[in-house]
Design a protein around this motif. Sequence first.
Motif, PDB file in Angstrom:
ATOM      1  N   ASN A  50      31.592  35.391  42.461  1.00  0.00           N
ATOM      2  CA  ASN A  50      31.345  35.823  40.657  1.00  0.00           C
ATOM      3  C   ASN A  50      32.198  37.678  40.658  1.00  0.00           C
ATOM      4  N   GLU A  51      31.878  38.461  41.963  1.00  0.00           N
ATOM      5  CA  GLU A  51      32.144  39.644  42.896  1.00  0.00           C
ATOM      6  C   GLU A  51      33.749  39.447  42.425  1.00  0.00           C
ATOM      7  N   THR A  67      42.489  36.215  40.175  1.00  0.00           N
ATOM      8  CA  THR A  67      41.729  35.544  41.298  1.00  0.00           C
ATOM      9  C   THR A  67      40.441  35.131  42.136  1.00  0.00           C
ATOM     10  N   GLY A  68      39.575  35.084  41.525  1.00  0.00           N
ATOM     11  CA  GLY A  68      38.435  34.490  41.388  1.00  0.00           C
ATOM     12  C   GLY A  68      38.507  33.632  40.545  1.00  0.00           C
ATOM     13  N   MET A  69      39.146  33.338  39.413  1.00  0.00           N
ATOM     14  CA  MET A  69      39.258  32.164  38.990  1.00  0.00           C
ATOM     15  C   MET A  69      39.470  30.830  39.795  1.00  0.00           C
ATOM     16  N   LYS A  70      40.921  31.672  40.674  1.00  0.00           N
ATOM     17  CA  LYS A  70      41.657  30.389  41.265  1.00  0.00           C
ATOM     18  C   LYS A  70      40.689  29.693  42.560  1.00  0.00           C
ATOM     19  N   TRP A  71      39.884  30.787  43.310  1.00  0.00           N
ATOM     20  CA  TRP A  71      39.047  30.075  43.991  1.00  0.00           C
ATOM     21  C   TRP A  71      37.652  29.541  42.961  1.00  0.00           C
ATOM     22  N   GLY A 230      32.321  46.547  45.143  1.00  0.00           N
ATOM     23  CA  GLY A 230      31.390  45.897  43.952  1.00  0.00           C
ATOM     24  C   GLY A 230      32.675  45.385  43.583  1.00  0.00           C
ATOM     25  N   GLY A 231      32.572  44.109  42.372  1.00  0.00           N
ATOM     26  CA  GLY A 231      33.460  43.822  41.783  1.00  0.00           C
ATOM     27  C   GLY A 231      34.025  44.354  40.806  1.00  0.00           C
ATOM     28  N   ALA A 232      32.615  45.906  40.136  1.00  0.00           N
ATOM     29  CA  ALA A 232      32.833  45.781  38.539  1.00  0.00           C
ATOM     30  C   ALA A 232      33.427  47.232  38.649  1.00  0.00           C
TER      31      ALA A 232
END
Lengths: 440, 169
Positions: A50-51, A67-71, A230-232
Amino acid sequence: MPTLVSHPDEVKIISRRFGAGAADIEKYLELDGYKAVQKAIESGPEWVINEMKASGLRGRGGAGFPTGMKWSFVPKVSEKPKYVLVNGDESEPGTCKDHVIFLHDPHAVIEGTMIAGLAIGAKMGFIYLRGEYRYLLKVVEKAVADAYAKGFLGKNIFGKEGVDFDIVTQTGAGAYEVGEESALMESLEGKRGVPRIKPPFPAVVGLYGGPTVINNAETIASAPHILLMGGAEYAKVGSERNGGTRLFGISGHVERPGVYELPMGYNLKKAIYEVAGGVKGGRKLKAVVPGGSSCPVLKADELDVGLDFDQMGKAGTMLGSGGIVVLDETVSIVEFALRTIKFYQHESCGWCIPCREGTDWLKKTLTRFYNGYGNKKDINNIQYLAENMMGRTFCPLGDAAAMPTLGFIKKFREEFEEYLEGHRTEKALITTEELIGAAH
Amino acid sequence: MSAIANSIFSPETAARFDKLVTLYPVKRSALIPMLLYAQDEVGYVSDAVVHEIAARLDLFDLDVRGVLSYYSMLRTKPAGKYNVQVCTNISCMLRGGYEILDHCKAKLGIGHKEVTADKLFSLEEVECIGACCWAPAMQVNYDFHENLTTVKVDEILADYAAGRGKDVK
């Protein structure tokens, strides 16, 4: 040893430890090292993904996939072991950013690999460097050994029961094609580095047939920084749909070539004229290859554009690997086009015909043209050849050769036409012997 | 310990190979690293190297040769003690890569993929070596030399000739 550069406009996130001696594990620990992976172990895979999604980080190898989607595409349950594969086979001309990461911050790559492993449920990661980076392999191998010695790698890492992670490092042996993800897997399995047919995609059937996440070294090295800030917050640094910063290698005819970390969306013109100090010797700028040699060229009046995947796409080119190559007014585009295609012809793995034959014919035609024996039909033939390579190969190497060629013809057709007027080179860039294969 | 009788490699390299095959889920994965380490030690990938590596990995010689012929850094003929690789790809070309290559040719008196008579140097024109921002650049064995000028090249070659150069392997 590559010289480090800096400029006030830089936002140093991934490069903040460069030059600080962070290849030493104690220094890395002093500079928040291995805190992110421990946070990831405590917070769990879902939090990590999520981050990463919130960060807006898009793959730094060139394709720009989130990248987050790929993971998140990796199946949670798998009969076969899952793997993380770090693509450090940096071979795109104009690109040398991963070189600096491996040299100055190898632990960030190791920590990022562990984070990716935790996110997808893998217990093993591979860091694959290009063959020419053998001296960097020593740096990375030492960093891995130091991490093992501290109990950060191996069984029960950081003293956590049941949390295991191993890393193996190696280099290739010189093949641009191996930078393509499926060819990289073939190479790591000890074979010729030729691409695999997709689907299935690596997230489902990858290395040794197991689900695999493959990321560029810069992408992986960004992960610890993202989790710490933090991602945001990371997303806020960049532009819309293009989170964070990226390392841009600015080379060619500029006063201060080097690798600079700039926010995504930073203006290309400003990057050349302010960050890299403008055109070398005060000469006039002619053209810019914005993201490694495979990206279509931009003319001097097209540079007022933001450096991110979307804005570069709208400008008819690509952000690619972030390797900005600057050409001044003295450069012959015909010669530059030939040198570019010579590379792709040399590096085509020969697996598919449009690439193998296409790059060869492009090289032959451009060589004849450059040597002064071209005719007007050649220009259209070059265009026709390149157009027929586009989208017709297993991997993007065919496109990578065709795209810049089409760009040169489209943007500099007049120069090609003018070149026909009695032009003869004093010195051939490619000799006849080389062309017919009689040379070594 | 490997069941394969070690015939051509030093005990250190043989021990490294024994370890390498245990690192990967599949033994064959050790092939490219083994070929590189063998080349570092023997100077090139000889028939004997191919045969022994094939035996160590339970492969046919042909499997090894198929991989060997694909990768540009692997060679089947000896190079010089110091293999000088000059990059002429786009970033280096723009900053004088071809001048550096011509200078090396003249200085060493050899052409692309040739070896000096005393076998000290060999020369190669290579594709991008990932030193674009420090162009023009070259590698001697695995050591990088950047921001080259012809004067700097002379100094580097003189250092290697006098045994003062770094011999990274």
